[in-house]
Write a protein that holds these residues in place. Structure first.
Motif, mmCIF file in Angstrom:
data_model
loop_
_atom_site.group_PDB
_atom_site.id
_atom_site.type_symbol
_atom_site.label_atom_id
_atom_site.label_comp_id
_atom_site.label_asym_id
_atom_site.label_seq_id
_atom_site.Cartn_x
_atom_site.Cartn_y
_atom_site.Cartn_z
ATOM 1 N N ASN A 124 5.939 1.869 -9.307
ATOM 2 C CA ASN A 124 7.030 1.557 -9.676
ATOM 3 C C ASN A 124 7.174 0.131 -9.962
ATOM 4 O O ASN A 124 7.519 -0.720 -8.879
ATOM 5 C CB ASN A 124 7.925 2.291 -8.853
ATOM 6 C CG ASN A 124 9.399 2.325 -9.496
ATOM 7 O OD1 ASN A 124 10.073 1.293 -9.955
ATOM 8 N ND2 ASN A 124 10.168 3.345 -9.376
ATOM 9 N N LYS A 179 10.345 -1.424 -8.196
ATOM 10 C CA LYS A 179 10.520 -1.298 -6.768
ATOM 11 C C LYS A 179 9.434 -2.440 -6.143
ATOM 12 O O LYS A 179 9.865 -3.311 -5.253
ATOM 13 C CB LYS A 179 9.843 0.077 -6.154
ATOM 14 C CG LYS A 179 10.928 1.046 -6.278
ATOM 15 C CD LYS A 179 10.300 2.264 -5.679
ATOM 16 C CE LYS A 179 11.665 3.418 -5.690
ATOM 17 N NZ LYS A 179 10.826 4.542 -5.028
ATOM 18 N N TYR A 199 4.771 -1.101 3.179
ATOM 19 C CA TYR A 199 4.321 0.333 2.429
ATOM 20 C C TYR A 199 5.446 0.858 1.597
ATOM 21 O O TYR A 199 6.622 0.228 1.635
ATOM 22 C CB TYR A 199 4.613 1.541 3.739
ATOM 23 C CG TYR A 199 4.406 3.007 3.297
ATOM 24 C CD1 TYR A 199 3.213 3.401 2.945
ATOM 25 C CD2 TYR A 199 5.638 3.779 3.105
ATOM 26 C CE1 TYR A 199 3.186 4.691 2.291
ATOM 27 C CE2 TYR A 199 5.522 4.785 2.579
ATOM 28 C CZ TYR A 199 4.293 5.596 2.210
ATOM 29 O OH TYR A 199 4.183 6.693 1.695
ATOM 30 N N GLU A 200 4.818 1.398 0.552
ATOM 31 C CA GLU A 200 5.564 1.607 -0.738
ATOM 32 C C GLU A 200 4.978 2.981 -1.248
ATOM 33 O O GLU A 200 3.769 2.765 -1.876
ATOM 34 C CB GLU A 200 5.691 0.489 -1.727
ATOM 35 C CG GLU A 200 6.426 0.986 -3.073
ATOM 36 C CD GLU A 200 8.037 1.598 -2.818
ATOM 37 O OE1 GLU A 200 7.891 2.728 -3.078
ATOM 38 O OE2 GLU A 200 8.685 0.976 -2.258
ATOM 39 N N GLU A 201 5.824 3.871 -1.080
ATOM 40 C CA GLU A 201 5.219 5.315 -1.618
ATOM 41 C C GLU A 201 4.980 5.359 -3.022
ATOM 42 O O GLU A 201 3.914 5.719 -3.521
ATOM 43 C CB GLU A 201 6.092 6.485 -1.255
ATOM 44 C CG GLU A 201 5.607 7.821 -1.572
ATOM 45 C CD GLU A 201 6.374 8.932 -1.116
ATOM 46 O OE1 GLU A 201 6.269 10.129 -1.289
ATOM 47 O OE2 GLU A 201 7.619 8.658 -0.651
ATOM 48 N N ASP A 202 6.095 4.797 -3.781
ATOM 49 C CA ASP A 202 5.755 4.823 -5.205
ATOM 50 C C ASP A 202 5.180 3.257 -5.795
ATOM 51 O O ASP A 202 6.073 2.531 -6.407
ATOM 52 C CB ASP A 202 7.131 5.066 -5.857
ATOM 53 C CG ASP A 202 7.203 5.295 -7.430
ATOM 54 O OD1 ASP A 202 5.974 5.270 -7.859
ATOM 55 O OD2 ASP A 202 8.243 5.216 -7.997
ATOM 56 N N LEU A 203 3.970 3.232 -5.459
ATOM 57 C CA LEU A 203 3.498 1.775 -5.635
ATOM 58 C C LEU A 203 3.309 1.409 -7.263
ATOM 59 O O LEU A 203 3.012 0.335 -7.696
ATOM 60 C CB LEU A 203 1.968 1.686 -5.117
ATOM 61 C CG LEU A 203 1.274 0.569 -4.683
ATOM 62 C CD1 LEU A 203 2.337 -0.428 -3.917
ATOM 63 C CD2 LEU A 203 -0.087 0.604 -4.088
ATOM 64 N N THR A 218 0.803 -1.139 -0.089
ATOM 65 C CA THR A 218 0.048 0.008 0.048
ATOM 66 C C THR A 218 0.801 1.244 -0.115
ATOM 67 O O THR A 218 1.766 1.274 0.492
ATOM 68 C CB THR A 218 -0.773 0.050 1.207
ATOM 69 O OG1 THR A 218 -1.609 0.953 1.029
ATOM 70 C CG2 THR A 218 -0.084 -0.079 2.625
ATOM 71 N N ASN A 219 0.273 2.170 -0.589
ATOM 72 C CA ASN A 219 0.813 3.532 -0.482
ATOM 73 C C ASN A 219 0.163 4.502 0.422
ATOM 74 O O ASN A 219 0.401 5.801 0.245
ATOM 75 C CB ASN A 219 1.031 4.238 -2.033
ATOM 76 C CG ASN A 219 -0.289 4.375 -2.497
ATOM 77 O OD1 ASN A 219 -1.388 4.169 -1.930
ATOM 78 N ND2 ASN A 219 -0.320 4.763 -3.926
ATOM 79 N N ARG A 220 -0.704 4.027 1.214
ATOM 80 C CA ARG A 220 -1.578 4.992 2.112
ATOM 81 C C ARG A 220 -0.798 4.502 3.469
ATOM 82 O O ARG A 220 -1.111 3.736 4.126
ATOM 83 C CB ARG A 220 -2.963 4.410 1.985
ATOM 84 C CG ARG A 220 -3.395 4.555 0.712
ATOM 85 C CD ARG A 220 -4.856 4.234 0.490
ATOM 86 N NE ARG A 220 -5.884 4.964 1.223
ATOM 87 C CZ ARG A 220 -7.253 4.693 0.994
ATOM 88 N NH1 ARG A 220 -7.733 4.044 -0.061
ATOM 89 N NH2 ARG A 220 -8.108 5.446 1.593
ATOM 90 N N ILE A 221 -0.289 5.833 3.885
ATOM 91 C CA ILE A 221 0.527 5.523 5.430
ATOM 92 C C ILE A 221 -0.540 5.554 6.303
ATOM 93 O O ILE A 221 -0.157 4.652 7.452
ATOM 94 C CB ILE A 221 1.329 6.785 5.503
ATOM 95 C CG1 ILE A 221 2.110 6.538 6.631
ATOM 96 C CG2 ILE A 221 0.320 8.042 5.794
ATOM 97 C CD1 ILE A 221 3.264 5.605 6.519
#
Length: 407
Positions: free
Chosen positions: A59, A62, A53-57, A33-36
């Motif tokens: 990518n 990644k 958590y992965e901010e650049d979902l 997820t990219n939702r903190i």
């Protein structure tokens, strides 16, 4: 333990039901997820065994690194999938790269871009008239050329859930909507389509080894306004055999043109002057309450069958029940901070109501609807007639009240 990796999820709807269902099927469920907020409130997701958590979902490299790390950690990954735009084709590509059974990624990717899908289907009779405003083309000259074509529908190519889809009925509305989309997406084209009058239907489709099944055809009720907010869903619809056969032929032509061999999608179509026209198509089953609507009406748990499809298993789409189902969604006409919600228990007590759902929590900021995400509650009712199902759901939904503190 066999593991399913999901890329992206919403707090509710089909994507959330997929997490719950995969756990019920006995799989270890991992959510990327990219939702903190999801990470900080993991206890709200008891069905998820591991959350990453992965901010650049979006990518791909990644995500591949994350998958490799999971495999190194002895996770036996059975499939990778997503119920969320724009990660559906990404999940299919990654599954293919790591040697898993895969859905038809190229077809799914085309469906994720509204301008690309129009270009791909432009020779089919189901395609309405459309124009593409490039990012460097002056809006003033475009308006001058096409102002006599009003009303027009303005869309962002990456729109989903009716977000950034605007009806322009006047010259000023056309200018305003084009400027709004360009400010928001300055480097992308804008899709401009003719506005079509007619009843709109949602068609849930599954394709397994090239064989297409229209799982459900559902009539949509659209709220009046410049945004296309769907506030009612009725299953099943009453179509003549000729209209149904022509609809199936139209849907088949779209799937074949896209080259979809394995995958799911949902189409929104309107019946205009005896012809079926494609409003839009998305590379996944519909979100929101769709799984419950279909399950109540047919006995099919479509979320479960989508998971099975992604695992390479043959889906079971035999209907085991026949009920009329109506889902009524609740919106509000003003903005504010949520103080409390009342009426859920009263609504649940109506005979025929099968589910009442309220999405926002106390303290949330609510607004009038600009997309389907701004629908804050729904009631689903089931009955032996469509009229009864609609009457029950509509009356029960009126019991739900939102109390707001003005902003």
């Amino acid at each position: 333990m066999e593991t399913i990796v999901f890329i992206g999820c919403n707090i509710s709807g089909s994507s959330r039901e997929a997490l719950i269902t995969s756990t019920q099927m006995g799989y270890c469920t991992i959510l990327l997820t990219n939702r903190i907020g999801f990470i900080t409130q993991k206890e709200d997701f008891p069905e998820v065994h591991q959350m990453i958590y992965e901010e650049d979902l979006g990518n791909e490299e990644k995500i591949l690194l994350i998958i490799a790390a999971l495999q190194k950690d002895k996770k036996q990954i059975s499939t990778i999938l997503s119920f969320i735009d724009p990660f559906v084709s990404l999940a299919a590509r990654i599954a293919s790269k790591v040697g898993l059974v895969t859905l038809t990624a190229p077809a799914l990717a085309i469906m994720e871009d509204k301008t690309r899908i129009r270009e791909q289907l432009k020779l089919l009779p189901i395609t309405p008239r459309y124009l593409i405003l490039t990012h460097d083309q002056p809006i003033s000259s475009f308006v001058a050329l096409y102002q006599d074509e009003l009303p027009l529908v303005i869309k962002s190519p990456a729109s989903n859930g009716s977000k950034d889809v605007i009806l322009a009925s006047t010259i000023s509305e056309l200018k305003e909507s084009l400027h709004f989309i360009r400010r928001k997406f300055p480097k992308t084209p804008i899709l401009v389509e003719e506005y079509l009058e007619g009843t709109q239907y949602l068609i849930e489709v599954m394709v397994y080894n090239g064989e297409l099944t229209m799982v459900a055809v559902i009539e949509q009720e659209i709220q009046q306004g410049d945004r296309f907010i769907i506030t009612g869903y009725l299953y099943p619809v009453e179509l003549s055999k000729l209209d149904y056969d022509e609809l199936e032929a139209a849907v088949t032509s779209v799937v074949q043109q896209l080259g979809l061999i394995n995958g799911t999608c949902h189409l929104e179509m309107r019946h205009v002057n005896g012809e079926w026209k494609l409003i839009e198509i998305n590379p996944r089953m519909s979100g929101g309450a769709m799984n419950r609507i279909i399950q109540e009406g047919t006995g099919i748990n479509l979320v479960k069958e989508v998971i099975k499809l992604s695992l390479g298993e043959e889906p079971s789409l035999e209907k085991t029940r026949a009920r009329h189902v109506y889902a009524k969604f609740v919106t509000i006409n003003f903005s504010g901070k949520l103080i409390k919600v009342s009426g859920q228990n009263i609504a649940s007590g109506y005979e025929g109501v099968v589910e009442v759902f309220v999405k926002p929590r106390k303290g949330a900021i609510l607004t009038k609807p600009y997309s389907l995400g701004d629908r804050y509650a729904y009631v689903i009712a089931s009955s032996i007639t469509p009229e009864q199902a609609k009457q029950i759901a509509t009356a029960a939904a009126m019991e739900i009240k939102f109390y707001l503190e003005p902003l």
